[in-house]
Design a protein around this motif. Sequence first.
Motif, PDB file in Angstrom:
ATOM      1  N   UNK A  82     -29.607   5.109  -8.514  1.00  0.00           N
ATOM      2  CA  UNK A  82     -28.804   5.079  -9.731  1.00  0.00           C
ATOM      3  C   UNK A  82     -28.057   3.744  -9.812  1.00  0.00           C
ATOM      4  N   UNK A  83     -28.311   3.003 -10.859  1.00  0.00           N
ATOM      5  CA  UNK A  83     -27.576   1.766 -11.104  1.00  0.00           C
ATOM      6  C   UNK A  83     -26.110   2.103 -11.328  1.00  0.00           C
ATOM      7  N   UNK A  84     -25.240   1.496 -10.522  1.00  0.00           N
ATOM      8  CA  UNK A  84     -23.801   1.718 -10.643  1.00  0.00           C
ATOM      9  C   UNK A  84     -23.241   2.679  -9.611  1.00  0.00           C
ATOM     10  N   UNK A  85     -24.107   3.329  -8.822  1.00  0.00           N
ATOM     11  CA  UNK A  85     -23.629   4.227  -7.767  1.00  0.00           C
ATOM     12  C   UNK A  85     -22.841   3.418  -6.743  1.00  0.00           C
ATOM     13  N   UNK A  86     -21.611   3.818  -6.460  1.00  0.00           N
ATOM     14  CA  UNK A  86     -20.779   3.108  -5.490  1.00  0.00           C
ATOM     15  C   UNK A  86     -21.196   3.535  -4.090  1.00  0.00           C
ATOM     16  N   UNK A  87     -21.549   2.556  -3.257  1.00  0.00           N
ATOM     17  CA  UNK A  87     -21.957   2.808  -1.875  1.00  0.00           C
ATOM     18  C   UNK A  87     -20.981   2.090  -0.954  1.00  0.00           C
ATOM     19  N   UNK A  88     -20.908   2.566   0.300  1.00  0.00           N
ATOM     20  CA  UNK A  88     -19.946   1.966   1.214  1.00  0.00           C
ATOM     21  C   UNK A  88     -20.374   2.116   2.663  1.00  0.00           C
ATOM     22  N   UNK A  89     -19.660   1.400   3.525  1.00  0.00           N
ATOM     23  CA  UNK A  89     -19.899   1.428   4.970  1.00  0.00           C
ATOM     24  C   UNK A  89     -19.079   2.561   5.565  1.00  0.00           C
ATOM     25  N   UNK A  90     -19.784   3.508   6.166  1.00  0.00           N
ATOM     26  CA  UNK A  90     -19.108   4.617   6.834  1.00  0.00           C
ATOM     27  C   UNK A  90     -19.208   4.454   8.345  1.00  0.00           C
ATOM     28  N   UNK A  91     -20.411   4.151   8.831  1.00  0.00           N
ATOM     29  CA  UNK A  91     -20.615   4.018  10.274  1.00  0.00           C
ATOM     30  C   UNK A  91     -20.910   2.565  10.648  1.00  0.00           C
ATOM     31  N   UNK A  92     -22.119   2.099  10.342  1.00  0.00           N
ATOM     32  CA  UNK A  92     -22.500   0.761  10.785  1.00  0.00           C
ATOM     33  C   UNK A  92     -22.758  -0.181   9.620  1.00  0.00           C
ATOM     34  N   UNK A  93     -23.748   0.112   8.822  1.00  0.00           N
ATOM     35  CA  UNK A  93     -24.058  -0.711   7.655  1.00  0.00           C
ATOM     36  C   UNK A  93     -23.540   0.015   6.421  1.00  0.00           C
ATOM     37  N   UNK A  94     -24.101  -0.248   5.292  1.00  0.00           N
ATOM     38  CA  UNK A  94     -23.752   0.502   4.093  1.00  0.00           C
ATOM     39  C   UNK A  94     -24.609   1.759   4.140  1.00  0.00           C
ATOM     40  N   UNK A  95     -23.963   2.882   4.444  1.00  0.00           N
ATOM     41  CA  UNK A  95     -24.713   4.081   4.791  1.00  0.00           C
ATOM     42  C   UNK A  95     -24.208   5.354   4.110  1.00  0.00           C
ATOM     43  N   UNK A  96     -23.364   5.217   3.099  1.00  0.00           N
ATOM     44  CA  UNK A  96     -22.834   6.396   2.412  1.00  0.00           C
ATOM     45  C   UNK A  96     -22.630   6.058   0.939  1.00  0.00           C
ATOM     46  N   UNK A  97     -22.580   7.101   0.108  1.00  0.00           N
ATOM     47  CA  UNK A  97     -22.325   6.872  -1.304  1.00  0.00           C
ATOM     48  C   UNK A  97     -21.204   7.779  -1.782  1.00  0.00           C
ATOM     49  N   UNK A  98     -20.581   7.368  -2.858  1.00  0.00           N
ATOM     50  CA  UNK A  98     -19.434   8.049  -3.427  1.00  0.00           C
ATOM     51  C   UNK A  98     -19.867   8.867  -4.632  1.00  0.00           C
ATOM     52  N   UNK A  99     -18.996   9.748  -5.075  1.00  0.00           N
ATOM     53  CA  UNK A  99     -19.269  10.453  -6.323  1.00  0.00           C
ATOM     54  C   UNK A  99     -18.765   9.645  -7.521  1.00  0.00           C
ATOM     55  N   UNK A 100     -18.236   8.470  -7.237  1.00  0.00           N
ATOM     56  CA  UNK A 100     -17.800   7.555  -8.288  1.00  0.00           C
ATOM     57  C   UNK A 100     -18.940   6.603  -8.619  1.00  0.00           C
ATOM     58  N   UNK A 101     -19.152   6.394  -9.893  1.00  0.00           N
ATOM     59  CA  UNK A 101     -20.170   5.450 -10.358  1.00  0.00           C
ATOM     60  C   UNK A 101     -19.532   4.505 -11.356  1.00  0.00           C
ATOM     61  N   UNK A 102     -20.114   3.346 -11.461  1.00  0.00           N
ATOM     62  CA  UNK A 102     -19.703   2.387 -12.473  1.00  0.00           C
ATOM     63  C   UNK A 102     -20.712   2.513 -13.610  1.00  0.00           C
ATOM     64  N   UNK A 103     -20.225   2.844 -14.789  1.00  0.00           N
ATOM     65  CA  UNK A 103     -21.110   3.023 -15.943  1.00  0.00           C
ATOM     66  C   UNK A 103     -21.260   1.740 -16.746  1.00  0.00           C
ATOM     67  N   UNK A 104     -20.357   0.783 -16.517  1.00  0.00           N
ATOM     68  CA  UNK A 104     -20.443  -0.472 -17.242  1.00  0.00           C
ATOM     69  C   UNK A 104     -19.388  -1.451 -16.778  1.00  0.00           C
ATOM     70  N   UNK A 105     -19.604  -2.698 -17.145  1.00  0.00           N
ATOM     71  CA  UNK A 105     -18.674  -3.760 -16.778  1.00  0.00           C
ATOM     72  C   UNK A 105     -18.666  -4.777 -17.913  1.00  0.00           C
ATOM     73  N   UNK A 106     -17.500  -5.360 -18.153  1.00  0.00           N
ATOM     74  CA  UNK A 106     -17.424  -6.362 -19.222  1.00  0.00           C
ATOM     75  C   UNK A 106     -18.038  -7.670 -18.743  1.00  0.00           C
ATOM     76  N   UNK A 107     -18.567  -8.437 -19.690  1.00  0.00           N
ATOM     77  CA  UNK A 107     -19.233  -9.678 -19.310  1.00  0.00           C
ATOM     78  C   UNK A 107     -18.269 -10.684 -18.688  1.00  0.00           C
ATOM     79  N   UNK A 108     -16.983 -10.559 -18.990  1.00  0.00           N
ATOM     80  CA  UNK A 108     -16.006 -11.456 -18.383  1.00  0.00           C
ATOM     81  C   UNK A 108     -15.391 -10.866 -17.112  1.00  0.00           C
ATOM     82  N   UNK A 109     -15.907  -9.732 -16.673  1.00  0.00           N
ATOM     83  CA  UNK A 109     -15.496  -9.054 -15.445  1.00  0.00           C
ATOM     84  C   UNK A 109     -14.051  -8.575 -15.461  1.00  0.00           C
TER      85      UNK A 109
END
Length: 167
Positions: A82-109
């Motif tokens: 899923x594009x926008x799925x927030x993932x994070x480092x739990x143990x060693x590398x990036x190995x877990x995902x959140x129930x939070x997603x990013x649905x969009x971002x402004x072009x100027x951030x």
Amino acid sequence: MTLLIILEALYNEGDARVIEMINHSIPIKDYILKNKLFVIHSGFRFTIDSGKAFDILIDLSDLENPKSILSPVSKLTSFPLILGLVVFKKIKYIDAFSKVMVAGISEDNSKIYPIESKIEDVVDLNLNHSEFYIFRAEDNTVIRRFPLSRMYKKALLQKDGELYEAF
């Protein structure tokens, strides 16, 4: 490089642009995982000729200079595609995902639109949004839309650390 440039390359119909972006990505084993990371899944997955699958993750910790990360798919780190799925480092590398997603971002951030779903909905893809948006901050006009996922169909050949289109 901007998030828009990364996504336009990964979701491009032209194979050369897609492969160039994949080759531009930093392998996760070589990526410096800082304590404060803000990483999303690109929704993009591909395989190489050996059958091994890879995902492209995007580090948005520095919104002005996002980085694409090449992450092998394994039983331990297989994320919902899923594009926008927030993932994070739990143990060693990036190995877990959140129930939070990013649905969009402004072009100027300057604005990010997060949404939260039940974990079951994330896993089963019962999401209440159908696309990822890049929009204008002033009036929320959508500039570009991207599908939530893409499985790149062509297997790529790996040679000397670079990926090439298999003919």
